[in-house]
Design an enzyme around this catalytic site. Sequence first.
Site: not given
Ligand SMILES: Nc1ncnc2c1ncn2[C@@H]1O[C@H](COP(=O)(O)OP(=O)(O)OP(=O)(O)O)[C@@H](O)[C@H]1O
Ligand SMILES: [Mg+2]
Lengths: 544, 544
Positions: A183, A326, A434, A439
């Site tokens: 990630t 994931e 919060k 929220w």
């Molecule tokens: N269309 C979208 N709008 C808003 N947020 C998005 C969108 N697509 C993805 N995301 C954000 O990106 C996340 C997924 O990103 P990625 O798997 O690249 O790793 P990360 O969550 O940024 O990193 P880590 O899990 O290590 O903190 C999602 O959980 C969400 O928060």
């Molecule tokens: Mg993530």
Amino acid sequence: MTLRLGTMQDWPLNVMRLVDHAEREHGDGEIVSAWADGNMTRTNWAEIAKKSRQMAKALTKLGVKQGDRVATLAMNHERHLISWYGAIGMGGVLHTINPRLFPEQLGYIGNHAEDRVLLYDAMMKPLVDAMREHWKTIEHYIVYDPPEGWKGDPSFEEWIGAEDDDFQWVDADERDPIGLCYTSGTTGNPKGVIYEHRSMVLHALAEVQPDCFDLAKRDCALPIVPMFHANAWGLPWAAPLVGCKMVLSADYSAKRMVDLFRDEKVTHSAGVPTIWIDMIKHIEETGDELGSLKKVTIGGSAAPRAMIKWFRARGIDISHAWGMTELSPIGSLGGKPNGWEEMSDEEQVDWIARQGRVPFGIEMRIVDDEGNVLPRDGKASGDLQVRGAWVIGKYFKADEPAIDADGWFSTGDVAALHPDGTMQITDRSKDVIKSGGEWISSIELENAALGVDGIAEAACIGIFHPKWDERPLLVCVKDGSCEVSGDAVVEGLKGQVAKWWLPDAVEFVDELPHTATGKLSKKTLREQFKDYSFEGVEAMTGRD
Amino acid sequence: MTLRLGTMQDWPLNVMRLVDHAEREHGDGEIVSAWADGNMTRTNWAEIAKKSRQMAKALTKLGVKQGDRVATLAMNHERHLISWYGAIGMGGVLHTINPRLFPEQLGYIGNHAEDRVLLYDAMMKPLVDAMREHWKTIEHYIVYDPPEGWKGDPSFEEWIGAEDDDFQWVDADERDPIGLCYTSGTTGNPKGVIYEHRSMVLHALAEVQPDCFDLAKRDCALPIVPMFHANAWGLPWAAPLVGCKMVLSADYSAKRMVDLFRDEKVTHSAGVPTIWIDMIKHIEETGDELGSLKKVTIGGSAAPRAMIKWFRARGIDISHAWGMTELSPIGSLGGKPNGWEEMSDEEQVDWIARQGRVPFGIEMRIVDDEGNVLPRDGKASGDLQVRGAWVIGKYFKADEPAIDADGWFSTGDVAALHPDGTMQITDRSKDVIKSGGEWISSIELENAALGVDGIAEAACIGIFHPKWDERPLLVCVKDGSCEVSGDAVVEGLKGQVAKWWLPDAVEFVDELPHTATGKLSKKTLREQFKDYSFEGVEAMTGRD
Ligand SMILES: Nc1ncnc2c1ncn2[C@@H]1O[C@H](COP(=O)(O)OP(=O)(O)OP(=O)(O)O)[C@@H](O)[C@H]1O
Ligand SMILES: [Mg+2]
Ligand SMILES: Nc1ncnc2c1ncn2[C@@H]1O[C@H](COP(=O)(O)OP(=O)(O)OP(=O)(O)O)[C@@H](O)[C@H]1O
Ligand SMILES: [Mg+2]
């Protein structure tokens, strides 16, 4: 119960069948690479498949065994694509490394993955050289594009060129691992996700649907999402499935992209909002055109409304996708609802601004802090949980499953589910503010701030408050187009968000911190502002 | 090898998840039924799912066990759809019976299937009553649409209405059987094909693709293919997958169809050529319009060029599909090739007249009489063999597999594979005319004959010939539009087919025999002409 009255055939869902399919049915389908040095090369599915067999043979000779990790540190191009197929075809687990991670993270994941081979772009040499001594398990380094006179690690083309293509893909179970991606480390240390043959084939089948990427053989796809993160949104698997043309670019500069759109008659593209911000700026400045582009998918972070409108004004079908490492990564996509033609312009934009609907294969629900399932009424928002055919079960090397007893995976996102089936991300669990037990969505505040004249970028974090626990601080970058003050920003937010959401303070900075995938890094921002405190808390503009 | 470094989730491919998905994500998506008595009813996915649970409960109470066969003898309507889902959801194997089969065939398959329950349309009562004593295993008869004052078997709505919907779909393995359908008996006794959860889910995923049926939520599909044969081409599974509106009609009369197209804003339809012949005739006569119809898929038999052109002239995207009961049934579909816009009108028609390309999940090859694989050069033609994720492995109750050691299933069709990936059916193995060691395609001769003025329908069979083994006899039905003689037909064929293909004789009949699915029955025709012999074989018009 496996009653066998008669049967259908056994036909395992193996990603190498996608490659075989493309070779056999779409052999002359083009793959174009735009290299970092400005060069262009062209090949096709038949040639890609052949070279993948050569590479599989070369890896086998190196002693790589089934399940061993083969890493890449590279931009998008045909040799990277061959490496995906070649490594997986011989039983390896392809580990795509994100070069934008911090050195400590790079060291951590290389060792955690126990990579045995690393294939890299020549431009990454300084990084690779700096990391060599830290990576304990890598035995072989191979360079994709050695420049004239290169001395050092062997060249990819020479390495695979020494083999013929007489190779049979290894016999794999459909649940065998094929890939590993960490990630992006927005919320902590990167976590490793293992992909499998079956999950990736189903992901590809889902995403080519008309309501998802809508990909057909006649199309030309240019993913502006790196192959080094989240499987380039699965496009390197979706393309061989339908046999479309694919353009891979190692260079994401706006000018290069626009040239490719035009010259290669690109019809489909996908990328994160920051990519499109650059592109839009470039087009506005130069008057360049988007050629045959007909469908753009935006995801990774929320697409701002202004961006959605910009594409619509140019007749481009724009959709929003939500996903995560994931989830392979596609979780939801914005196929149009019924009654689309009857919706007003603003209603259509509202609809696209949400994160889309789940394709078959993904299930979603939202829960409150106690785990109670919340209604799909478009009002309640809670922790978003997913379950499905291409959703993680357990992180790489983890002892415990990543899911609960019913298979639900907590995404770390906060969302609302609408009655029409659409999902709307309102925040990340860790970023939500919060205030007095209620929220405030940091994302909504940021989006609203982007609508204020003079604001280029905005990030909102919660700051300790003696009365309300947390109150919002809005940190902005100016775009220089006009004078703008903190008060003006707050003024501009009024009417856009609830009064009690208005930030208690607005600070201006020259630059906001970003993660390796170009997202705002609130983690870093929170560190930067860890000693911040609101002055005159009683007189604040916010909640009262 | 099932290495488990980390995992994706377990998420079985179970067709009931398609129903759950439609209920959850597309609950208000409409299902419209046009009943045989002229009535119309409307329901939606949520209601269909609920009633399916009620029916599952009712079947369980009848003592039906997992794997037991539940038969239907019915046209297309919502109650038939509920029965598919309800029977499968409780573990039953849904056996759709084709009412157009001959009585002996009906008796044979009912007993062979060991059906325990039969659900039927009131209009089938005479047939059911005639068969009751022959069907040895059916314990329960239920009628879908009893008219006012009906006395006899219980009514479907009352039967399921007695149950609530508190029912959990039975826990099934993805390889468990869900359906049973017998082939249409063109070449012999009908053979039973067993469908499984997994094969049907993958079939549905494949067919919604842009290059296949191209189905999205916003579309409205009207399958003019009966649910009693070959899964109505899989549409009752594809529709819940994308959540589109579906119109089911128990009545296939051209007028009813055209009314539905217009009133329900149908966008997608599919059917065999004979259905469209009627429809075209009706529209030509009445000047009716096709409403919002944008895509028509034709299969089951070859679509004549004139039909392809007729749709094209009306701006409708027309494609050709090839399939068979043993393939669930989709084997190939006509998604457009690259360079479509640059092709001439005739080239486009040529392309559509072929049987399309395989979607991912199906593999094809052609072999000669000795089993040698023939080239994909568009010239060689041979026995068509297929292999894939929704292809039969073994017929119902068969001792031997239906496939060879490498998984290839011989379709009984003769085809050529073109370099661009398209497949072209040239004949059925049993129908091909073997003249002096070379093959004459009966289908091509028939299609050419349809182009001769005054000919409505044509069938070509091989007749014994002392010198050439077999020579073609062409049997025609006149359309009454003009005078036409056998010589005129032969004259009209010249230039269209090779000289040595010209039939040795042309006979005229009032009607040609058809099978239960509306195909020419060459088996019956051959029986009718079994004592036929060419007169004056030395002076024939054919081979020399
Ligand atoms: N269309 C979208 N709008 C808003 N947020 C998005 C969108 N697509 C993805 N995301 C954000 O990106 C996340 C997924 O990103 P990625 O798997 O690249 O790793 P990360 O969550 O940024 O990193 P880590 O899990 O290590 O903190 C999602 O959980 C969400 O928060
Ligand atoms: Mg993530
Ligand atoms: N587009 C098409 N063009 C030409 N022929 C087609 C097409 N689609 C289907 N067919 C024919 O229909 C056959 C499949 O039909 P089906 O499964 O209904 O039973 P059948 O083959 O007619 O009956 P049986 O197998 O009992 O003889 C194919 O094998 C092929 O011969
Ligand atoms: Mg057959």
